[in-house]
Design a protein around this motif. Structure first.
Motif, PDB file in Angstrom:
ATOM      1  N   SER A 119      76.073 -24.169  15.498  1.00 23.53           N
ATOM      2  CA  SER A 119      74.997 -25.026  15.989  1.00 23.53           C
ATOM      3  C   SER A 119      75.436 -26.482  16.070  1.00 23.53           C
ATOM      4  O   SER A 119      75.007 -27.225  16.934  1.00 23.53           O
ATOM      5  N   LYS A 120      76.350 -26.890  15.178  1.00 22.14           N
ATOM      6  CA  LYS A 120      76.792 -28.276  15.258  1.00 22.14           C
ATOM      7  C   LYS A 120      78.193 -28.434  14.656  1.00 22.14           C
ATOM      8  O   LYS A 120      78.531 -27.806  13.660  1.00 22.14           O
ATOM      9  N   VAL A 121      78.992 -29.276  15.299  1.00 21.87           N
ATOM     10  CA  VAL A 121      80.323 -29.591  14.792  1.00 21.87           C
ATOM     11  C   VAL A 121      80.370 -31.092  14.539  1.00 21.87           C
ATOM     12  O   VAL A 121      80.002 -31.879  15.401  1.00 21.87           O
ATOM     13  N   GLY A 122      80.798 -31.494  13.330  1.00 21.01           N
ATOM     14  CA  GLY A 122      80.854 -32.916  13.027  1.00 21.01           C
ATOM     15  C   GLY A 122      82.162 -33.299  12.351  1.00 21.01           C
ATOM     16  O   GLY A 122      82.928 -32.428  11.934  1.00 21.01           O
ATOM     17  N   SER A 162      92.841 -21.890  17.568  1.00 17.77           N
ATOM     18  CA  SER A 162      94.232 -21.444  17.622  1.00 17.77           C
ATOM     19  C   SER A 162      94.582 -20.975  19.039  1.00 17.77           C
ATOM     20  O   SER A 162      95.625 -21.334  19.586  1.00 17.77           O
ATOM     21  N   GLU A 163      93.668 -20.187  19.655  1.00 21.54           N
ATOM     22  CA  GLU A 163      93.966 -19.642  20.984  1.00 21.54           C
ATOM     23  C   GLU A 163      93.869 -20.696  22.083  1.00 21.54           C
ATOM     24  O   GLU A 163      94.702 -20.761  22.977  1.00 21.54           O
ATOM     25  N   GLN A 164      92.824 -21.535  22.013  1.00 25.75           N
ATOM     26  CA  GLN A 164      92.589 -22.498  23.094  1.00 25.75           C
ATOM     27  C   GLN A 164      93.482 -23.730  22.983  1.00 25.75           C
ATOM     28  O   GLN A 164      93.892 -24.297  23.985  1.00 25.75           O
ATOM     29  N   HIS A 165      93.745 -24.179  21.763  1.00 27.41           N
ATOM     30  CA  HIS A 165      94.455 -25.455  21.603  1.00 27.41           C
ATOM     31  C   HIS A 165      95.710 -25.380  20.746  1.00 27.41           C
ATOM     32  O   HIS A 165      96.321 -26.399  20.456  1.00 27.41           O
ATOM     33  N   GLY A 166      96.054 -24.170  20.284  1.00 32.02           N
ATOM     34  CA  GLY A 166      97.265 -24.018  19.496  1.00 32.02           C
ATOM     35  C   GLY A 166      97.211 -24.709  18.136  1.00 32.02           C
ATOM     36  O   GLY A 166      98.235 -25.012  17.548  1.00 32.02           O
ATOM     37  N   ILE A 167      95.985 -24.981  17.646  1.00 35.88           N
ATOM     38  CA  ILE A 167      95.857 -25.609  16.325  1.00 35.88           C
ATOM     39  C   ILE A 167      95.739 -24.491  15.291  1.00 35.88           C
ATOM     40  O   ILE A 167      94.744 -23.780  15.255  1.00 35.88           O
ATOM     41  N   THR A 168      96.768 -24.357  14.478  1.00 36.96           N
ATOM     42  CA  THR A 168      96.810 -23.189  13.599  1.00 36.96           C
ATOM     43  C   THR A 168      96.347 -23.485  12.172  1.00 36.96           C
ATOM     44  O   THR A 168      95.960 -22.594  11.448  1.00 36.96           O
ATOM     45  N   HIS A 169      96.396 -24.766  11.774  1.00 41.68           N
ATOM     46  CA  HIS A 169      95.927 -25.114  10.430  1.00 41.68           C
ATOM     47  C   HIS A 169      94.569 -25.780  10.548  1.00 41.68           C
ATOM     48  O   HIS A 169      94.501 -26.937  10.928  1.00 41.68           O
ATOM     49  N   VAL A 170      93.521 -25.052  10.246  1.00 38.90           N
ATOM     50  CA  VAL A 170      92.175 -25.617  10.381  1.00 38.90           C
ATOM     51  C   VAL A 170      91.442 -25.523   9.054  1.00 38.90           C
ATOM     52  O   VAL A 170      91.387 -24.478   8.444  1.00 38.90           O
ATOM     53  N   THR A 171      90.921 -26.664   8.605  1.00 36.97           N
ATOM     54  CA  THR A 171      90.111 -26.684   7.388  1.00 36.97           C
ATOM     55  C   THR A 171      88.669 -26.927   7.786  1.00 36.97           C
ATOM     56  O   THR A 171      88.378 -27.888   8.496  1.00 36.97           O
ATOM     57  N   ILE A 172      87.783 -26.048   7.346  1.00 38.63           N
ATOM     58  CA  ILE A 172      86.382 -26.144   7.747  1.00 38.63           C
ATOM     59  C   ILE A 172      85.473 -26.302   6.531  1.00 38.63           C
ATOM     60  O   ILE A 172      85.553 -25.536   5.579  1.00 38.63           O
ATOM     61  N   GLU A 173      84.650 -27.342   6.574  1.00 31.70           N
ATOM     62  CA  GLU A 173      83.650 -27.585   5.523  1.00 31.70           C
ATOM     63  C   GLU A 173      82.307 -27.096   6.097  1.00 31.70           C
ATOM     64  O   GLU A 173      81.889 -27.545   7.163  1.00 31.70           O
ATOM     65  N   LEU A 174      81.671 -26.164   5.393  1.00 30.99           N
ATOM     66  CA  LEU A 174      80.395 -25.647   5.906  1.00 30.99           C
ATOM     67  C   LEU A 174      79.220 -26.532   5.469  1.00 30.99           C
ATOM     68  O   LEU A 174      79.132 -26.928   4.312  1.00 30.99           O
ATOM     69  N   CYS A 175      78.341 -26.826   6.432  1.00 31.88           N
ATOM     70  CA  CYS A 175      77.124 -27.593   6.104  1.00 31.88           C
ATOM     71  C   CYS A 175      75.927 -26.688   6.368  1.00 31.88           C
ATOM     72  O   CYS A 175      75.921 -25.917   7.298  1.00 31.88           O
ATOM     73  N   ARG A 176      74.925 -26.847   5.540  1.00 34.43           N
ATOM     74  CA  ARG A 176      73.718 -26.044   5.757  1.00 34.43           C
ATOM     75  C   ARG A 176      72.678 -26.886   6.451  1.00 34.43           C
ATOM     76  O   ARG A 176      72.506 -28.047   6.142  1.00 34.43           O
TER      77      ARG A 176
END
Length: 292
Positions: A237-240, A278-292
């Protein structure tokens, strides 16, 4: 899992082949660089010295490519979690700055020689230039044989193409001197070679500085990617707080905060986002913080 092992082994084999190729090319280039420098000093030709300077840029590019393959084989140790990848970028940066100095020196020297022409041995110059051309063609063949689109090898090949022009310039100058005795052609064409070196140096410095300053990966538009993620990946729903940068040209990283639709499984969405990046931009190391 067997399939994965096979591809890893294939990749490793490819790396080893590339490493050998680049090592061969580097030895040839390094040896001939010395020959050309000595030939330039003996014949009094600045164009040959300039071309040796350009060969130094090739040599640098190949040593970098070689060290990248060497380093890729060792695991990251715990203190330097990015392995020693960044070292090659730093080396490229320093190499680029050195090339600026080489090019400026050639122009300075050329200016002095134009105002006070020095004698040049055309025949010696011609033979050395011809040999240089042969070596460049051999190196080009070694590097392009067997494909494998590796960024470092591609960079080295571009340098060699520039160097072919440098050898051709020295050859033309020698022929003009043999037939007309007009020595100013030598410093004039050496300036042409210096401009090729400057162009190569600028590209190297710009790209490596961009990586060292944690710039976004080449061709990466943060806002566009943010919107694409929100539109194309189900459950987002949102990316920040989206940041992307590179360790080396091949290794891109990203961190982002992700708000997911309450109805979806957060872990699933997280995995989908990682796969998409990874598929679209070749970025293989991704760290994701989840927000509620």
């Amino acid at each position: 899992m067997a399939h994965h092992d096979h591809s890893a082994a294939g990749h490793h084999h490819h790396h080893a082949a590339n490493e050998k190729k680049v090592a061969r090319a580097a030895v040839l280039t390094g040896l001939f660089m010395v020959v050309e420098l000595v030939g330039g000093l003996i014949s009094g030709s600045l164009a040959l010295i300039a071309d040796a300077g350009h060969m130094l840029t090739d040599f640098g590019a190949m040593i970098l490519a070689w060290s990248a393959f060497r380093l890729a084989r060792r695991p990251a140790d715990w203190k330097r979690t990015y392995g020693f990848d960044r070292f090659s970028v730093l080396a490229a940066f320093v190499n680029g700055l050195m090339l600026f100095l080489v090019a400026i020196w050639i122009c300075w020297e050329a200016w002095g020689r134009l105002s006070d022409p020095a004698p040049v041995m055309g025949k010696v110059m011609m033979w050395v230039a011809l040999a240089g051309l042969a070596v460049n063609i051999a190196v080009f063949v070694i590097l392009t044989r067997g494909g494998g689109e590796n960024l470092n090898i591609r960079a080295a090949v571009l340098h060699v193409i520039g160097d072919l022009l440098g050898s051709v310039a020295a050859l033309i100058a020698s022929i003009v001197i043999i037939y007309t005795g007009w020595t100013p052609i030598d410093p004039i064409l050496s300036v042409f070679v210096a401009l090729i070196i400057l162009r190569a140096a600028w590209a190297v410095v710009r790209d490596s500085a961009h990586i060292l300053l944690e710039g976004a990966p080449v061709g990466f538009d943060r806002d566009a990617v943010t919107h694409q993620l929100q539109d194309e990946v189900p459950g987002v729903s949102k990316v920040g707080h989206f940041h992307a940068w590179s360790i080396t040209q091949e290794r891109s990283m990203a961190t982002l905060e992700l708000t997911v639709d309450p109805a979806t499984d957060a872990q699933d969405v997280k995995t989908r986002v990682k796969t998409w990046l990874s598929e679209q931009h070749g970025i293989t190391h991704v760290t994701i913080e989840l927000c509620r």
